[in-house]
Design a protein around this motif. Structure first.
Motif, PDB file in Angstrom:
ATOM      1  N   PRO A 323       0.773  -1.204  -0.075  1.00 39.72           N
ATOM      2  CA  PRO A 323      -0.176   0.098  -0.127  1.00 39.72           C
ATOM      3  C   PRO A 323       0.663   1.071  -0.266  1.00 39.72           C
ATOM      4  CG  PRO A 323      -0.889  -1.677   2.214  1.00 39.72           C
ATOM      5  CD  PRO A 323       0.431  -1.766   1.439  1.00 39.72           C
ATOM      6  N   THR A 324       1.978   1.071   0.489  1.00 41.07           N
ATOM      7  CA  THR A 324       2.635   2.501   1.202  1.00 41.07           C
ATOM      8  C   THR A 324       3.653   2.492  -0.466  1.00 41.07           C
ATOM      9  OG1 THR A 324       3.185   1.991   3.268  1.00 41.07           O
ATOM     10  CG2 THR A 324       4.802   3.477   1.996  1.00 41.07           C
ATOM     11  N   VAL A 325       4.342   1.257  -0.958  1.00 37.62           N
ATOM     12  CA  VAL A 325       4.350   1.921  -2.016  1.00 37.62           C
ATOM     13  C   VAL A 325       3.790   2.545  -3.641  1.00 37.62           C
ATOM     14  CG1 VAL A 325       5.683  -0.008  -4.246  1.00 37.62           C
ATOM     15  CG2 VAL A 325       6.164  -0.118  -2.152  1.00 37.62           C
ATOM     16  N   ILE A 326       3.083   1.425  -3.560  1.00 32.35           N
ATOM     17  CA  ILE A 326       1.558   2.338  -4.147  1.00 32.35           C
ATOM     18  C   ILE A 326       1.217   3.533  -4.394  1.00 32.35           C
ATOM     19  CG2 ILE A 326      -1.065   2.051  -5.286  1.00 32.35           C
ATOM     20  CD1 ILE A 326      -0.765  -1.087  -5.096  1.00 32.35           C
ATOM     21  N   LYS A 327       1.369   4.352  -2.894  1.00 26.15           N
ATOM     22  CA  LYS A 327       1.116   5.239  -2.792  1.00 26.15           C
ATOM     23  C   LYS A 327       2.413   6.194  -2.936  1.00 26.15           C
ATOM     24  CE  LYS A 327      -0.286   8.509   1.206  1.00 26.15           C
ATOM     25  NZ  LYS A 327      -0.325   8.612   2.490  1.00 26.15           N
ATOM     26  N   THR A 328       3.145   6.385  -3.531  1.00 25.38           N
ATOM     27  CA  THR A 328       4.770   6.429  -3.922  1.00 25.38           C
ATOM     28  C   THR A 328       4.065   6.957  -5.082  1.00 25.38           C
ATOM     29  OG1 THR A 328       6.292   4.774  -3.949  1.00 25.38           O
ATOM     30  CG2 THR A 328       5.874   5.793  -1.789  1.00 25.38           C
ATOM     31  N   ILE A 329       3.411   5.601  -5.948  1.00 19.65           N
ATOM     32  CA  ILE A 329       2.845   5.748  -7.609  1.00 19.65           C
ATOM     33  C   ILE A 329       2.508   6.360  -7.404  1.00 19.65           C
ATOM     34  CG2 ILE A 329       2.894   4.287  -9.740  1.00 19.65           C
ATOM     35  CD1 ILE A 329       4.042   1.721  -7.749  1.00 19.65           C
TER      36      ILE A 329
END
Length: 518
Positions: A323-329
């Protein structure tokens, strides 16, 4: 005796010991209407070949019946247990850190508390599962797991959160390995990987299901005075506890105790297991310290445990930080949109979690599919490290899920396939999963806040784990094949000289008739 018959292939009865076994089997057959498998005699010859013939059609019917009664219960329990474990990633997006005044590495510490407890209590809990019986211990662990998940919704500060996560880790200490060990009492070694995958698939499905459920729960304004992320833990904890209580009435310890099997089916179920364990006279033995130690320290157990450890760094890291990685994307999307964006990679992971072990079952191979799958993980992290386009990074998560998620079933099946008794399997599976959760502990520190937004160190570490998976699986495969050739050449035949039936039974993997399965 319609489903199980002794084989009279004279070529397999070359020694006096084998002839004695067959004579004993014939005596039992004439005195009892039930198959010899339940009479306390061996079901293999000195070369590890089965000396009973099992009707394939009867076996297929039994396998289907077991699938219908066992797998749905186990899969549903694990789905919610894994959801309760992994939903902390969704809770983080919904404001957990802000409400508990967490800063710096506090989130990583909270994750670590779970895995420290999980790893420390893993093996003792699995042995306790054997001692108390899986049909009691697994439901009990599930109820406690749901209770502590529920308690997470009421914590008021960081310290309380860490304490509850630690208790959560203890309670799940026997859930995953206990289920794998439980299934090994019912299924053949080649069948086990696919049956494991049918509940291991709950892990990626829990990621998808958890994201959907979390987004649905977050649309509710409040439950009493509790809002946002607290609702996630409260709702999922209550559901998990309810399923745990139901499981007390739905699970049978072993085929012998299953009310839904006929007497002949119980005997057939026992014969199937004994026919694959050279020298074994029982399906479920008394707890044996020597056999447990043999399972723990077997070279196969250690190497497979290391494979599961490095794989779990990737799988658990993805659960915590996707979820955090997708937020950076996708920095401009809402929390609910981000939750939903985590679902597709998990769906792909779930598909491969089932497909790869199914192929392993049908082809009787495990190492081959590990060697094929590991490069997908490597390619995915290479894409993360070298390409900066958001859509490419998102696409990389699909490759990583496809490559990594099947290892949970394959690792435990590979370890279980290279044991010769129930006690040895308990030791082997408990050790492998303990290693795996050490990987989960490492995963909590692979994606650090100071490494955002590209998480170069975390992605580099996971490229290394993918490489290690490939190397370790390849080396173990080569070593097992070499050892099998040595046994075929008679290098271990001296192990049978001058030994009693009981001593032969305790030889385990040193028995000249044992063959490593890869």
């Amino acid at each position: 005796m319609s489903n199980i018959q002794e084989s009279h292939n004279k070529s397999d009865m070359g020694s006096d010991h084998e002839k004695q076994e067959v004579t004993m089997l014939e005596e039992v057959r004439t005195s009892l209407p039930r198959p010899v498998a339940l009479a306390g005699h061996v079901a293999t010859d000195a070369h590890g070949h089965s000396i009973i013939h099992i009707d394939p059609a009867a076996e297929a019917r039994l396998r289907w019946k077991m699938d219908l009664h066992i797998i749905p219960v186990i899969a549903l329990l694990y789905l919610f247990c894994f959801s309760d474990r992994a939903n902390i990633g969704n809770a983080k997006l919904a404001g957990l850190e802000k409400d508990l005044h967490m800063v710096g590495y506090d989130y990583n510490i909270m994750l670590s508390a779970f895995y420290i407890a999980y790893a420390v209590f893993e093996l003792p809990a699995t042995l306790l599962c054997k001692k108390m019986g899986p049909a009691f211990f697994i439901p009990l662990s599930t109820v406690l797991f749901g209770l502590f998940a529920l308690c997470t919704g009421f914590v008021q500060n960081f310290g309380q959160g860490v304490a509850v996560r630690f208790l959560l880790g203890i309670s799940e200490g026997a859930v995953f390995p206990g289920m794998a060990y439980y299934l090994s009492r019912w299924y053949r070694k080649d069948e086990l990987a696919f049956r494991l995958s049918m509940y291991v698939v709950s892990a990626p499905l829990a990621g998808a299901f958890g994201g959907l459920l979390a987004s649905g729960i977050l649309k509710i304004n409040h439950i009493g005075k509790y809002h946002t992320w607290r609702q996630i833990f409260i709702v999922e904890g209550i559901i998990t506890m309810g399923l745990g209580f139901a499981a007390f009435f739905l699970m049978a310890d072993k085929p012998e105790n299953a009310s839904w099997l006929t007497e002949e089916e119980k005997a057939l179920a026992a014969a199937r297991i004994k026919s694959e364990n050279v020298g074994s006279t029982v399906v479920v033995d008394q707890m044996s310290g020597k056999a447990v130690r043999d399972g723990i320290f077997s070279p196969t157990t250690i190497v497979v445990g290391l494979i599961f450890m490095v794989d779990n760094i990737t799988v658990q890291g993805m659960g915590f930080f996707l979820p955090t990685v997708i937020k950076t994307i996708y920095p401009k999307k809402t929390t609910i949109q981000l939750q939903l964006q985590t679902v597709p990679p998990y769906i792909v992971g779930a598909f491969f979690t089932l497909l790869v072990p199914f192929l392993a079952w049908k082809t009787k191979r495990r190492a081959l599919y590990m060697v094929i799958s590991a490069p997908l993980v490597m390619i995915g992290y290479i894409m993360f490290l070298t390409v900066h386009k958001p859509l490419v990074k998102y696409g990389a998560t699909f490759l990583i899920a496809a490559g990594a998620f099947s290892f949970g079933a394959l690792c435990n099946a590979w370890a279980a396939a290279n044991t010769t008794s129930d006690s040895m399997r308990a030791g082997a599976i408990g050790t492998v999963v303990m290693f795996g959760n050490l990987g989960g502990l490492v995963a909590t520190w692979t994606f650090l806040p100071t490494d955002a937004p590209n998480y170069r160190h975390g992605n580099s570490a996971n490229l290394g784990t993918g490489t290690a998976m490939l190397v370790l699986a390849s080396c173990l495969w080569v070593w097992q094949a070499r050892e099998n050739r040595r046994k075929e050449a008679g290098h271990h035949d001296h192990e049978l000289e001058g030994k009693t039936t009981e001593e032969i039974e305790h030889l385990g993997i040193r028995h000249p008739g044992f063959r490593y399965e890869h």
